[in-house]
Design an enzyme around this catalytic site. Sequence first.
Site, PDB file in Angstrom:
ATOM      1  N   HIS A  72      25.913   6.818  41.469  1.00 57.37           N
ATOM      2  CA  HIS A  72      24.794   7.756  41.354  1.00 57.37           C
ATOM      3  C   HIS A  72      23.501   6.971  41.250  1.00 57.37           C
ATOM      4  O   HIS A  72      23.365   6.101  40.405  1.00 57.37           O
ATOM      5  CB  HIS A  72      24.959   8.642  40.112  1.00 57.37           C
ATOM      6  CG  HIS A  72      25.897   9.787  40.319  1.00 57.37           C
ATOM      7  ND1 HIS A  72      25.667  11.043  39.817  1.00 57.37           N
ATOM      8  CD2 HIS A  72      27.056   9.869  41.009  1.00 57.37           C
ATOM      9  CE1 HIS A  72      26.650  11.859  40.180  1.00 57.37           C
ATOM     10  NE2 HIS A  72      27.509  11.164  40.896  1.00 57.37           N
ATOM     11  N   TYR A 200      20.330  16.946  33.114  1.00 54.02           N
ATOM     12  CA  TYR A 200      20.127  17.032  31.662  1.00 54.02           C
ATOM     13  C   TYR A 200      19.055  18.111  31.453  1.00 54.02           C
ATOM     14  O   TYR A 200      17.937  17.954  31.950  1.00 54.02           O
ATOM     15  CB  TYR A 200      19.624  15.709  31.094  1.00 54.02           C
ATOM     16  CG  TYR A 200      20.668  14.612  31.035  1.00 54.02           C
ATOM     17  CD1 TYR A 200      20.971  13.830  32.143  1.00 54.02           C
ATOM     18  CD2 TYR A 200      21.339  14.339  29.846  1.00 54.02           C
ATOM     19  CE1 TYR A 200      21.922  12.818  32.075  1.00 54.02           C
ATOM     20  CE2 TYR A 200      22.287  13.319  29.775  1.00 54.02           C
ATOM     21  CZ  TYR A 200      22.576  12.567  30.888  1.00 54.02           C
ATOM     22  OH  TYR A 200      23.511  11.567  30.819  1.00 54.02           O
ATOM     23  N   PRO A 292      26.129  11.403  22.333  1.00 52.52           N
ATOM     24  CA  PRO A 292      26.497  11.182  23.739  1.00 52.52           C
ATOM     25  C   PRO A 292      25.341  11.296  24.745  1.00 52.52           C
ATOM     26  O   PRO A 292      25.505  10.878  25.888  1.00 52.52           O
ATOM     27  CB  PRO A 292      27.548  12.266  24.005  1.00 52.52           C
ATOM     28  CG  PRO A 292      27.327  13.288  22.949  1.00 52.52           C
ATOM     29  CD  PRO A 292      26.788  12.579  21.752  1.00 52.52           C
ATOM     30  N   LYS A 296      26.220   6.481  26.450  1.00 58.20           N
ATOM     31  CA  LYS A 296      26.264   5.082  26.046  1.00 58.20           C
ATOM     32  C   LYS A 296      27.489   4.654  25.238  1.00 58.20           C
ATOM     33  O   LYS A 296      27.712   3.451  25.049  1.00 58.20           O
ATOM     34  CB  LYS A 296      24.996   4.740  25.241  1.00 58.20           C
ATOM     35  CG  LYS A 296      23.742   4.693  26.082  1.00 58.20           C
ATOM     36  CD  LYS A 296      23.800   3.532  27.055  1.00 58.20           C
ATOM     37  CE  LYS A 296      22.838   3.693  28.189  1.00 58.20           C
ATOM     38  NZ  LYS A 296      23.380   3.440  29.507  1.00 58.20           N
ATOM     39  N   TYR A 384      19.174   3.607  30.902  1.00 53.60           N
ATOM     40  CA  TYR A 384      20.298   4.425  31.367  1.00 53.60           C
ATOM     41  C   TYR A 384      21.279   3.590  32.201  1.00 53.60           C
ATOM     42  O   TYR A 384      22.494   3.701  32.035  1.00 53.60           O
ATOM     43  CB  TYR A 384      19.792   5.632  32.173  1.00 53.60           C
ATOM     44  CG  TYR A 384      20.844   6.710  32.329  1.00 53.60           C
ATOM     45  CD1 TYR A 384      20.863   7.824  31.501  1.00 53.60           C
ATOM     46  CD2 TYR A 384      21.849   6.600  33.297  1.00 53.60           C
ATOM     47  CE1 TYR A 384      21.836   8.805  31.620  1.00 53.60           C
ATOM     48  CE2 TYR A 384      22.827   7.570  33.428  1.00 53.60           C
ATOM     49  CZ  TYR A 384      22.823   8.669  32.593  1.00 53.60           C
ATOM     50  OH  TYR A 384      23.801   9.631  32.712  1.00 53.60           O
TER      51      TYR A 384
HETATM   52  P1  FAD Z   1      38.452   4.997  20.973  1.00 50.78           P
HETATM   53  O1  FAD Z   1      38.385   5.518  22.344  1.00 50.78           O
HETATM   54  O2  FAD Z   1      38.196   5.927  19.843  1.00 50.78           O
HETATM   55  O3  FAD Z   1      39.872   4.333  20.803  1.00 50.78           O
HETATM   56  C1  FAD Z   1      40.386   3.954  19.554  1.00 50.78           C
HETATM   57  C2  FAD Z   1      41.882   3.966  19.615  1.00 50.78           C
HETATM   58  O4  FAD Z   1      42.397   3.495  18.374  1.00 50.78           O
HETATM   59  C3  FAD Z   1      42.446   5.359  19.806  1.00 50.78           C
HETATM   60  O5  FAD Z   1      43.354   5.361  20.883  1.00 50.78           O
HETATM   61  C4  FAD Z   1      43.101   5.691  18.470  1.00 50.78           C
HETATM   62  O6  FAD Z   1      44.226   6.520  18.625  1.00 50.78           O
HETATM   63  C5  FAD Z   1      43.456   4.311  17.964  1.00 50.78           C
HETATM   64  N1  FAD Z   1      43.543   4.216  16.497  1.00 50.78           N
HETATM   65  C6  FAD Z   1      42.741   4.799  15.588  1.00 50.78           C
HETATM   66  N2  FAD Z   1      43.113   4.463  14.345  1.00 50.78           N
HETATM   67  C7  FAD Z   1      44.171   3.643  14.476  1.00 50.78           C
HETATM   68  C8  FAD Z   1      44.998   2.972  13.535  1.00 50.78           C
HETATM   69  N3  FAD Z   1      44.792   3.093  12.222  1.00 50.78           N
HETATM   70  N4  FAD Z   1      45.996   2.202  14.014  1.00 50.78           N
HETATM   71  C9  FAD Z   1      46.214   2.069  15.341  1.00 50.78           C
HETATM   72  N5  FAD Z   1      45.454   2.693  16.286  1.00 50.78           N
HETATM   73  C10 FAD Z   1      44.448   3.469  15.846  1.00 50.78           C
HETATM   74  N6  FAD Z   1      30.875   8.705  25.223  1.00 50.78           N
HETATM   75  C11 FAD Z   1      30.140   8.910  26.290  1.00 50.78           C
HETATM   76  O7  FAD Z   1      29.508   7.956  26.783  1.00 50.78           O
HETATM   77  N7  FAD Z   1      30.090  10.172  26.858  1.00 50.78           N
HETATM   78  C12 FAD Z   1      30.803  11.224  26.335  1.00 50.78           C
HETATM   79  O8  FAD Z   1      30.761  12.321  26.856  1.00 50.78           O
HETATM   80  C13 FAD Z   1      31.560  11.038  25.195  1.00 50.78           C
HETATM   81  N8  FAD Z   1      32.273  12.065  24.634  1.00 50.78           N
HETATM   82  C14 FAD Z   1      32.993  11.820  23.483  1.00 50.78           C
HETATM   83  C15 FAD Z   1      33.711  12.848  22.870  1.00 50.78           C
HETATM   84  C16 FAD Z   1      34.433  12.621  21.686  1.00 50.78           C
HETATM   85  C17 FAD Z   1      35.204  13.760  21.015  1.00 50.78           C
HETATM   86  C18 FAD Z   1      34.436  11.324  21.109  1.00 50.78           C
HETATM   87  C19 FAD Z   1      35.211  11.045  19.831  1.00 50.78           C
HETATM   88  C20 FAD Z   1      33.747  10.296  21.756  1.00 50.78           C
HETATM   89  C21 FAD Z   1      33.021  10.536  22.930  1.00 50.78           C
HETATM   90  N9  FAD Z   1      32.305   9.515  23.572  1.00 50.78           N
HETATM   91  C22 FAD Z   1      31.575   9.738  24.672  1.00 50.78           C
HETATM   92  C23 FAD Z   1      32.317   8.171  23.120  1.00 50.78           C
HETATM   93  C24 FAD Z   1      33.317   7.315  23.889  1.00 50.78           C
HETATM   94  O9  FAD Z   1      34.401   8.078  24.295  1.00 50.78           O
HETATM   95  C25 FAD Z   1      33.690   6.196  22.961  1.00 50.78           C
HETATM   96  O10 FAD Z   1      32.532   5.427  22.727  1.00 50.78           O
HETATM   97  C26 FAD Z   1      34.827   5.329  23.483  1.00 50.78           C
HETATM   98  O11 FAD Z   1      36.023   6.054  23.502  1.00 50.78           O
HETATM   99  C27 FAD Z   1      34.980   4.106  22.586  1.00 50.78           C
HETATM  100  O12 FAD Z   1      36.138   3.434  22.905  1.00 50.78           O
HETATM  101  P2  FAD Z   1      36.963   2.673  21.811  1.00 50.78           P
HETATM  102  O13 FAD Z   1      38.115   2.089  22.535  1.00 50.78           O
HETATM  103  O14 FAD Z   1      36.057   1.779  21.040  1.00 50.78           O
HETATM  104  O15 FAD Z   1      37.427   3.776  20.758  1.00 50.78           O
HETATM  105  C1  DHB Z   2      28.970  12.709  30.491  1.00 50.65           C
HETATM  106  C2  DHB Z   2      28.806  12.614  29.150  1.00 50.65           C
HETATM  107  C3  DHB Z   2      27.598  12.229  28.641  1.00 50.65           C
HETATM  108  O1  DHB Z   2      27.402  12.110  27.329  1.00 50.65           O
HETATM  109  C4  DHB Z   2      26.526  11.945  29.477  1.00 50.65           C
HETATM  110  O2  DHB Z   2      25.338  11.602  28.948  1.00 50.65           O
HETATM  111  C5  DHB Z   2      26.707  12.018  30.832  1.00 50.65           C
HETATM  112  C6  DHB Z   2      27.943  12.405  31.332  1.00 50.65           C
HETATM  113  C7  DHB Z   2      30.275  13.138  31.036  1.00 50.65           C
HETATM  114  O3  DHB Z   2      31.190  13.427  30.258  1.00 50.65           O
HETATM  115  O4  DHB Z   2      30.401  13.228  32.260  1.00 50.65           O
END
Ligand code: FAD
Ligand code: DHB
Length: 389
Positions: A72, A200, A292, A296, A384
């Site tokens: 994009h 947005y 979100p 980021k 961004y």
């Molecule tokens: P996570 O993806 O949270 O992975 C952590 C992993 O550790 C999980 O699989 C969990 O099961 C595991 N875990 C937890 N505790 C334990 C334990 N005690 N022992 C063993 N394993 C464990 N970001 C965006 O940019 N856009 C979005 O739209 C967006 N939507 C989101 C919606 C939600 C509901 C959430 C919670 C986050 C969202 N985010 C979004 C943020 C993005 O998804 C996260 O920043 C990203 O998943 C971070 O990755 P991570 O691997 O650090 O953590």
């Molecule tokens: C999406 C989520 C976001 O937070 C964003 O800023 C842009 C896209 C998505 O889930 O596609």
Amino acid sequence: MRTQVVIIGGGPSGLLLGQLLLRQGIDAVVLERRTRDYVLGRIRAGVLEVGFVNLMQEAQVGARMLSEGIPHDGIRISYDDELFRIDFARLTGTPVVVYGQTEVTRDLYDARDAAGGKTVFRAENVQIHGANTDAPHVTYSEDGQIRRLDCDYVIGCDGFHGVSRRTIPQNIRRDHEKAYPFGWLGVLSQTPPVSEELIYANSERGFALCSMRNPNLSRYYVQCPLSDQPGDWSDDRFWDELRRRIPPAAAETLITGPSIEKSIAPLRSFVSEPMRWGRLFLCGDAGHIVPPTGAKGLNTAASDVHYLYQGLLSHYLDGDSAGLDNYSADALLRIWKVERFSWCMTNLLHRFPEQSGFDLRIQRAELEFLHENEAAQMVLAQNYVGLPY
Ligand code: FAD
Ligand code: DHB
């Protein structure tokens, strides 16, 4: 059992780091509390910075992302009756790639299987011992049996609710937090996206976002009260509300369908400092959260992975520990800039319950300035598409 690195958490940051290390012959075991299907069932982020894309390629897991991900070159921003575009290609020369976190995670699990990396699913009661000594170990239970893993380093990739951050003593840790008085209700639907680029929308009824995963899979969000439950929102109610918040031309052409996922996420800014305690390192959501707006969260997890990977590589390959010693400071320098951007975007685009008439006029002036001022657009675009690592 003994391994060089224990990674707690099999989400995108743990898997990406594990894959990068595996390719360099550095042994890493991943402990994941859930099942693989559960992890793959979570619908989260959708927009990848070029730094993320490069890391996936470096880990040799980028093939499907490159063929199916959609570059994009800009985003649209709407307010009142106005709609304008931020042109990433012209302002920065760099696109972002739309490719869902679910697909990233699936590719990483497939690559991990193919490379023979060890992943323990349903690892319960994970505990970190001796993190501040030269001989840390991790215990967990698997099928009711308590197991012990000795290692050189423990990497906490276990998200906001994980055990790693809580292992760092309170008197060492400084947590900074800001909670926002609303959430995002997200819907995934098997329908063509309403716009070829993300929209947005700041509307008087609250924020809305039109995003996508592929040409027949759309992802939409609306700002909602924190007290709402997904069950409060029928599909019809969601589509009606979305239509009222996005530009009229988009609302008229919006194609709706049954939701295949519907969830509410609270919005929060959070940073825990430092991100290292002895031989324990925090990475991704375990150490910080952004709201979100601006996409980021996942991308910032990837920049942590980058710094940590470089540090571990120099340590194991050259015996140079400077990268690991500087990890927390280097990662936090970038994280705070991303926190600032996500906070700015959240303030710019949402309606806050306590907003006064003055606050609303300032917000509108900020949108108008961004609309007409190329320098302001450049600042948004640079943030961004992703700050450099
Ligand atoms: P996570 O993806 O949270 O992975 C952590 C992993 O550790 C999980 O699989 C969990 O099961 C595991 N875990 C937890 N505790 C334990 C334990 N005690 N022992 C063993 N394993 C464990 N970001 C965006 O940019 N856009 C979005 O739209 C967006 N939507 C989101 C919606 C939600 C509901 C959430 C919670 C986050 C969202 N985010 C979004 C943020 C993005 O998804 C996260 O920043 C990203 O998943 C971070 O990755 P991570 O691997 O650090 O953590
Ligand atoms: C999406 C989520 C976001 O937070 C964003 O800023 C842009 C896209 C998505 O889930 O596609």
